[in-house]
Design a protein around this motif. Structure first.
Motif, PDB file in Angstrom:
ATOM      1  N   THR A  33       0.526  -1.481  -0.067  1.00 33.21           N
ATOM      2  CA  THR A  33      -0.157   0.475   0.282  1.00 33.21           C
ATOM      3  C   THR A  33       0.697   1.491  -0.334  1.00 33.21           C
ATOM      4  O   THR A  33       0.493   2.758   0.443  1.00 33.21           O
ATOM      5  CB  THR A  33      -1.189  -0.030   1.174  1.00 33.21           C
ATOM      6  OG1 THR A  33      -0.502  -0.168   2.579  1.00 33.21           O
ATOM      7  CG2 THR A  33      -1.895  -1.157   0.877  1.00 33.21           C
ATOM      8  N   ASP A  34       2.109   0.704  -0.144  1.00 35.12           N
ATOM      9  CA  ASP A  34       3.022   2.473  -0.006  1.00 35.12           C
ATOM     10  C   ASP A  34       2.478   3.213  -2.299  1.00 35.12           C
ATOM     11  O   ASP A  34       2.266   2.237  -2.342  1.00 35.12           O
ATOM     12  CB  ASP A  34       4.113   2.192  -0.053  1.00 35.12           C
ATOM     13  CG  ASP A  34       5.086   1.307  -0.691  1.00 35.12           C
ATOM     14  OD1 ASP A  34       4.353   0.338  -1.357  1.00 35.12           O
ATOM     15  OD2 ASP A  34       5.756   1.228  -1.404  1.00 35.12           O
ATOM     16  N   LYS A  35       3.145   3.973  -1.952  1.00 38.50           N
ATOM     17  CA  LYS A  35       3.282   4.540  -3.693  1.00 38.50           C
ATOM     18  C   LYS A  35       3.723   3.516  -4.758  1.00 38.50           C
ATOM     19  O   LYS A  35       3.294   3.438  -5.458  1.00 38.50           O
ATOM     20  CB  LYS A  35       3.010   6.186  -3.291  1.00 38.50           C
ATOM     21  CG  LYS A  35       4.734   6.464  -2.958  1.00 38.50           C
ATOM     22  CD  LYS A  35       5.627   8.280  -3.772  1.00 38.50           C
ATOM     23  CE  LYS A  35       6.216   8.144  -2.984  1.00 38.50           C
ATOM     24  NZ  LYS A  35       7.527   7.796  -3.441  1.00 38.50           N
ATOM     25  N   ASN A  36       5.010   3.366  -4.572  1.00 40.04           N
ATOM     26  CA  ASN A  36       5.738   2.703  -5.158  1.00 40.04           C
ATOM     27  C   ASN A  36       5.480   1.058  -5.926  1.00 40.04           C
ATOM     28  O   ASN A  36       5.546   0.485  -6.022  1.00 40.04           O
ATOM     29  CB  ASN A  36       6.961   3.005  -4.736  1.00 40.04           C
ATOM     30  CG  ASN A  36       7.762   3.635  -4.280  1.00 40.04           C
ATOM     31  OD1 ASN A  36       8.176   4.881  -5.305  1.00 40.04           O
ATOM     32  ND2 ASN A  36       8.955   3.924  -3.718  1.00 40.04           N
ATOM     33  N   ASN A  37       4.198   1.530  -5.272  1.00 39.38           N
ATOM     34  CA  ASN A  37       3.506  -0.250  -5.275  1.00 39.38           C
ATOM     35  C   ASN A  37       1.967  -0.094  -5.484  1.00 39.38           C
ATOM     36  O   ASN A  37       1.162  -0.744  -5.396  1.00 39.38           O
ATOM     37  CB  ASN A  37       2.855  -1.139  -4.275  1.00 39.38           C
ATOM     38  CG  ASN A  37       4.870  -1.699  -4.303  1.00 39.38           C
ATOM     39  OD1 ASN A  37       5.227  -2.892  -4.810  1.00 39.38           O
ATOM     40  ND2 ASN A  37       4.946  -1.331  -2.621  1.00 39.38           N
TER      41      ASN A  37
END
Lengths: 372, 372
Positions: free
Chosen positions: B253-257
C-alpha cells in the motif's frame, strides 16, 4: 453543476463515431426505462425501419412499437409483474438485442437483453445490501479440449475464513447458454447472497462450467453435435473440472456435500451425471430438464439398475417444470417411470413456461434443501 | 457418432423458439468464421433486409455484404492482420452486434461484437497454456452510490501463497465502457498471465472498477453528467474502492506499489487522479487519455503546483496515443506544457487511432515497467 464541460460529451461522441466508422447523429436513447408503477418504456433508434416490435417474456406475443419524428421507436408497457425478463426487438423481421442495455443474455443461439423490474420490495434475485460472495472467472486445463472457462461463486466469508471448507453445487446452463448465463440471467450469486443472509441457505461454492465439450452450433462444422458432445463433456466434467475445483477450492468432497442441478439441456445433463453417480452426488435437481422418452433407459442406465441403492444415497432428487413448458409432458412421463420403479423424488409444477423466471425460482427453492 | 440423437437439436430449437416467441425457421449460422489464412467470413440472417454492411475496425470503411437465397448475408474478407477487433453489422442503417457471436463489447453507448484473428503464433493477448490468474466480479459498498461493481484480477499463485502481498494496478475504462470492458475487449487478464509467464511482469493485482459515478447516458435524466460525475467518482474511488481493495486483498500500500492507468475518458481520469496524488501513485499512465486544452490547468491543479515534488515521486508517467487518434493533437499540446514545466514523462506514438487494438498494445508496453 459547477463548471459546465463538454469533456465527456466529446469523448463519448468521439468514441462512438470512431467505433462505428460513421458520424454519430443519433439522439441519446435511454432503454429500458422502468417506471415507478412497474411499467417499462423500451426505445430503439431505427429511422429507416418499417416495423419494430418488442418481444418480451412478460408478454405472450410481440408488441408493436411506434416511431417518433427523430426515428426513435418506443413503447411503454402496462405495469409488469416484478421479475427479470429477457427481451429483444424485432426490426423488420430481424431479432436484435437492445443496443442501449448492457445487460445481455449470454447465449450462442440468439441475442436477447434483460430487464429487471424490481418492484416495491426486493425479490430473491435482487441485489441487496447484504454480504456478497465472489464470482470468479477461471480457466482449467483439458488435455483433449484445451483451456476451458468456468465461473465459480464463493460465499461471503470464504476469503476471511481460510480454514473453512464448503459444500459444492455444480450448476449447468441450458443448451445454447454459456458459462455466464447462470449469473447474468439466473442471478445465482445474488440469490445465494440473499438466501445466506436470510439464514435460509448454507454457505456453499457454486461451480458453473461451460456445459458442453463443443458449441452446439459448431464453429468448424456448422452442424449440431449431441450424444458425442455429451460424452466428451462427461469426461471433462469428471476428469478435469471436478479435480480442478477440489484442488483449488476448499471443498467438502463426500457425496453428501456435492449437488448437481441444471436447466433445460443442462437439467438433462445434471440428471444424467448425478443419477448415474449417486456415490458422487447426494443431491440431484432438474429445472425443466431436457429429455426424450426414447432415451429414458439409455440416460438412466446405471440409475435404474441400482434404484434401491440410489434411493438410499440420494438425499434429494428434485424436478421442477412449468405447466406451459414444452417439456412438461415428457417430464410427467418420466415421473411415471420413477413411480413404477419406486424411486423417490420431489416435484414442483409451476405456472409459466421454459423461462429463466421459473429457473430463478426453482434455484431459490432447492438451495435451502441442500446440505442439511 | 454412435447413437444419433435429436435430443440437443430439439432442445436448442425449443429454447430459441420459446425465447423469441416465434417458430425457429432460420438456418444455422456460424459467424464469425476465421480461416487458416486469417481471412474471416461474417454472416448475418436478414431475409427482409435491403442492405447489410460490415463495420469492422480492421477496415477503414464498411464492406457491403451479399445475400444468398436463404436470406443469409455474408462477406469473406481479405486476410486480416492478427489482433482482436470490434465490429458490427449495419442493417438498413441500424448498427447491431453479431447475434451469433457471444463475444460482446460491453458498452453503454453502442453494441459491438469482437473477433480474434489469432494468426500462426500467439499474440500477447491470446489465451495460452500458461498459469492463469483469477478474474473476480465483486461488489463494494458506497453510502452515496449504493452497491458498486468492480472486476479484480489476482495473479497466478495468489491463492496458493497466502502470505504474499502484491502491488496494485488500477485500470480505468473508456467513457461509455463498463467494468467488464478491460477484460472482455482489453484482455487485461490474459496479457498479464502471458507477461508474468514470460518473466516480463511482476505478479500484480489489477482493479477494474465501473469508472464513473453514474452512467454517462443517465437512466434517470437522459442527459450527460460530466465534471460532477467525475467528482462523485473521485470520492468513491478514494473513499470506497481503494479501502475495499486494501481490506479484502493482500496488497502493498505504499505509492511505489500503486499504479493507475486508463483509456480515453478513463485515461484522462487516471491522469487526474494519479498526477494530483503522486504520494499515492508512483506510476501514472494514459492510453489516448481524454483531455481538453482549456481544462489543462483545472485538471492538473495540484500536479502543476508541485511539479518538482511530483517529478521525484513519480517512477513512471507515461502517455501513449495513436497518430490517427482524434486526441493525438491535444495530447501533443499537453506534452508541450509538460516540457515547459520540466515535468518528466515517457511517450509512445503509434500508428492507428482510438482503438482497443492500440490499448492492448499500450498495456503490454507499460506493465513490464511497473513496480521495478
Amino acid at each position: 453543476m459547477k463548471t459546465p464541460s463538454i469533456y465527456f460529451l466529446l469523448l463519448a461522441m468521439l468514441h462512438v463515431s470512431v467505433l462505428l466508422g460513421q458520424p454519430n447523429a443519433r439522439p441519446v436513447i435511454v432503454s429500458p426505462e422502468v417506471h415507478a408503477d412497474n411499467s417499462v418504456t423500451f426505445r430503439f433508434y431505427g429511422p429507416m425501419a418499417k416495423e419494430v416490435k418488442l418481444s418480451a417474456q412478460f408478454e405472450k406475443s410481440p408488441l408493436a412499437m411506434t416511431k417518433d419524428d427523430k426515428g426513435v421507436w418506443s413503447i411503454t408497457t402496462s405495469p409488469v409483474k416484478p421479475d427479470m425478463y429477457p427481451y429483444a426487438f424485432n426490426v423488420d423481421g430481424i431479432s436484435v438485442a437492445d443496443p442501449n442495455n448492457t445487460a445481455i443474455f449470454p447465449n450462442e443461439g440468439f441475442q436477447n437483453s434483460v430487464v429487471e423490474i424490481t418492484g416495491s420490495s426486493p425479490l430473491i434475485h435482487t441485489l441487496q445490501n447484504v454480504p456478497h460472495g465472489t464470482v470468479s472467472y477461471r480457466y482449467y486445463p483439458s488435455a483433449e479440449l484445451g483451456t476451458r472457462p468456468v465461473v465459480i461463486y464463493t460465499p461471503p466469508g470464504y476469503e476471511s475464513n481460510p480454514k473453512a471448507s464448503y459444500p459444492v453445487l455444480y450448476l449447468l446452463h441450458g443448451t445454447t447458454d454459456t458459462e455466464e448465463t447462470w449469473t447474468k440471467v439466473g442471478r445465482a450469486h445474488i440469490i445465494l447472497d440473499n438466501l445466506i443472509a436470510q439464514g435460509k441457505a448454507k454457505p456453499m461454492i457454486i461451480v458453473m462450467p461451460y456445459g458442453r465439450a463443443y458449441p452446439v452450433i459448431s464453429k468448424s462444422s456448422g452442424s449440431l453435435r449431441n450424444w458425442d458432445n455429451l460424452q466428451e463433456f462427461k469426461k471433462d466434467f469428471f476428469g478435469n473440472l471436478m479435480p480442478f475445483v477440489e484442488k483449488n477450492y476448499r471443498t467438502l468432497t463426500d457425496k453428501n456435500n456435492r449437488a448437481i442441478a441444471g436447466f433445460s439441456g443442462g437439467g438433462g445433463t445434471s440428471l444424467y451425471f448425478g443419477l448415474n453417480n449417486t456415490d458422487t452426488f447426494a443431491y440431484v435437481c432438474g429445472f425443466a430438464p431436457g429429455m426424450l422418452k426414447n432415451e429414458f433407459d439409455r440416460n438412466n442406465e446405471v440409475f435404474f439398475k441400482n434404484a434401491a441403492q440410489a434411493n438410499k444415497n440420494l438425499k434429494l432428487f428434485w424436478i421442477g417444470v412449468g405447466k406451459e413448458d414444452g417439456l412438461y409432458a415428457v417430464n410427467q412421463e418420466y415421473m411415471q417411470v420413477l413411480d413404477q420403479k419406486k424411486i423417490k423424488y420431489e416435484s414442483l409444477f409451476t405456472d409459466g413456461g421454459h423461462t429463466w423466471m421459473n429457473v430463478k425460482h426453482y434455484l431459490s427453492v432447492i438451495v435451502p434443501k441442500l446440505f442439511n
